[in-house]
Design a protein around this motif. Structure first.
Motif, PDB file in Angstrom:
ATOM      1  N   GLN A   1       0.848  -1.064  -0.080  1.00  0.00           N
ATOM      2  CA  GLN A   1      -0.010  -0.042   0.021  1.00  0.00           C
ATOM      3  C   GLN A   1       0.804   1.202  -0.134  1.00  0.00           C
ATOM      4  O   GLN A   1       0.413   2.446  -0.799  1.00  0.00           O
ATOM      5  CB  GLN A   1      -0.952  -0.157   1.173  1.00  0.00           C
ATOM      6  CG  GLN A   1      -1.906   1.280   1.245  1.00  0.00           C
ATOM      7  CD  GLN A   1      -2.935   1.012   2.367  1.00  0.00           C
ATOM      8  OE1 GLN A   1      -2.632   0.482   3.445  1.00  0.00           O
ATOM      9  NE2 GLN A   1      -4.126   1.520   2.154  1.00  0.00           N
TER      10      GLN A   1
ATOM     11  N   LEU B   1       2.076   3.784  -3.788  1.00  0.00           N
ATOM     12  CA  LEU B   1       1.871   5.096  -3.644  1.00  0.00           C
ATOM     13  C   LEU B   1       3.003   6.150  -3.979  1.00  0.00           C
ATOM     14  O   LEU B   1       3.174   6.830  -4.857  1.00  0.00           O
ATOM     15  CB  LEU B   1       1.003   5.776  -2.445  1.00  0.00           C
ATOM     16  CG  LEU B   1       0.985   7.172  -2.217  1.00  0.00           C
ATOM     17  CD1 LEU B   1      -0.042   7.883  -3.419  1.00  0.00           C
ATOM     18  CD2 LEU B   1       0.344   7.487  -0.800  1.00  0.00           C
TER      19      LEU B   1
ATOM     20  N   PHE C   1      -5.433   3.972  -2.833  1.00  0.00           N
ATOM     21  CA  PHE C   1      -5.233   3.930  -1.271  1.00  0.00           C
ATOM     22  C   PHE C   1      -6.233   4.103  -0.423  1.00  0.00           C
ATOM     23  O   PHE C   1      -6.351   3.227   0.561  1.00  0.00           O
ATOM     24  CB  PHE C   1      -4.235   5.232  -1.276  1.00  0.00           C
ATOM     25  CG  PHE C   1      -3.545   5.027   0.282  1.00  0.00           C
ATOM     26  CD1 PHE C   1      -2.220   4.624   0.179  1.00  0.00           C
ATOM     27  CD2 PHE C   1      -4.030   5.517   1.364  1.00  0.00           C
ATOM     28  CE1 PHE C   1      -1.486   4.396   1.349  1.00  0.00           C
ATOM     29  CE2 PHE C   1      -3.400   5.303   2.794  1.00  0.00           C
ATOM     30  CZ  PHE C   1      -2.071   4.823   2.751  1.00  0.00           C
TER      31      PHE C   1
END
Length: 273
Positions: free
Chosen positions: A201, A205, A255
């Motif tokens: 995660q 990003l 996200f």
């Protein structure tokens, strides 16, 4: 790529650019939220109110797609904060950049603290080229905060702690029991799965936003190749910045929805057991 303005404070390396950009991001999100809720009206809602209502509906849609809306409603504010913060943070590095150049070690300081990255870079440059002139090191003060691994991983760590903390608080017995399912020897695999959520995660990003800013820096440097390079640089920047807006939006969406998925899994674990 330019250096980051890092100083040592209390034994810690503090990236001043990230601190500044986090403050800017939080301020923009707060102002948007304040404007969107300042003059609420049922009969004649303003543009900002319509915008905030759209954000609310969008996040509610994300929540309802991952869990029962009755269980997920408490996470509405979290989802709105995440998607707005990450989107704004992703966009900040696109419009422009702010770079300062340093050529002397004694000038590379702020608030009485030396910029350690600049000092190291200048020392290495002078060591590899003794007597060299016009050695300069650029420092980037304006960039997307989410293009920094510590920020992206910090956000992911927050979600990791929240989702696992929810499982422990709601039903600790069943939470720990699910690590041993379907068989006890699956414990290492289940632990790896949990920590892989944290890494994927955050790094997803960071990787997407950082790569976008690297490519923008490369395109800007094309202008040094003359007229043809300048034309290619301008065209490339126009196309890539448009695509970066799309990528930044998608990453904010991904996200946020992953956050809701992980929270949903924590809740479902208790229901299943």
């Amino acid at each position: 790529m330019h250096e980051s303005p890092i100083i040592k404070l209390g034994g810690l390396n503090i990236d001043l650019a990230i601190v500044i950009m986090l403050v800017v991001t939080c301020t923009i999100v707060f102002v948007l939220a304040r404007l969107g809720t300042r003059r609420l009206s049922v009969e004649n809602p303003g543009k900002m109110q319509n915008f905030m209502e759209w954000v609310v509906e969008f996040v509610l849609g994300l929540i309802s797609s991952t869990m029962d809306l009755k269980k997920g409603k408490p996470f509405l504010k979290l989802g709105m904060t995440l998607i707005m913060f990450i989107f704004v943070g992703n966009m900040l590095g696109l419009p422009f950049s702010l770079v300062t150049e340093y050529s002397q070690v004694d000038k590379a300081q702020i608030f009485g603290h030396p910029l350690v990255t600049v000092v190291d870079a200048l020392d290495k440059a002078h060591a590899s080229n003794p007597g060299g002139e016009h050695i300069e090191v650029g420092v980037a003060w304006w960039k997307s905060p989410t293009a920094d691994a510590s920020v992206a991983m910090g956000l992911a760590l927050m979600v990791f702690v929240l989702s696992n903390g929810l499982g422990i608080i709601k039903n600790p017995r069943n939470y720990f029991k699910h690590y041993l399912q379907p068989y006890p020897f699956f414990l290492p695999i289940n632990l790896i799965e949990q920590f892989s959520k944290l890494l994927t995660q955050g790094m997803r990003l960071f990787g997407n936003i950082f790569a976008g800013e690297v490519l923008i820096s490369v395109l800007i440097k094309l202008s040094a190749l003359g007229v043809v390079g300048t034309i290619g640089s301008v065209l490339g920047l126009v196309v890539w910045q448009g695509f970066s807006i799309f990528v930044g939006s998608i990453q904010a969406f991904v996200f946020t929805i992953l956050t809701m998925v992980y929270l949903s899994q924590a809740l479902e674990t208790h229901d299943e057991h």
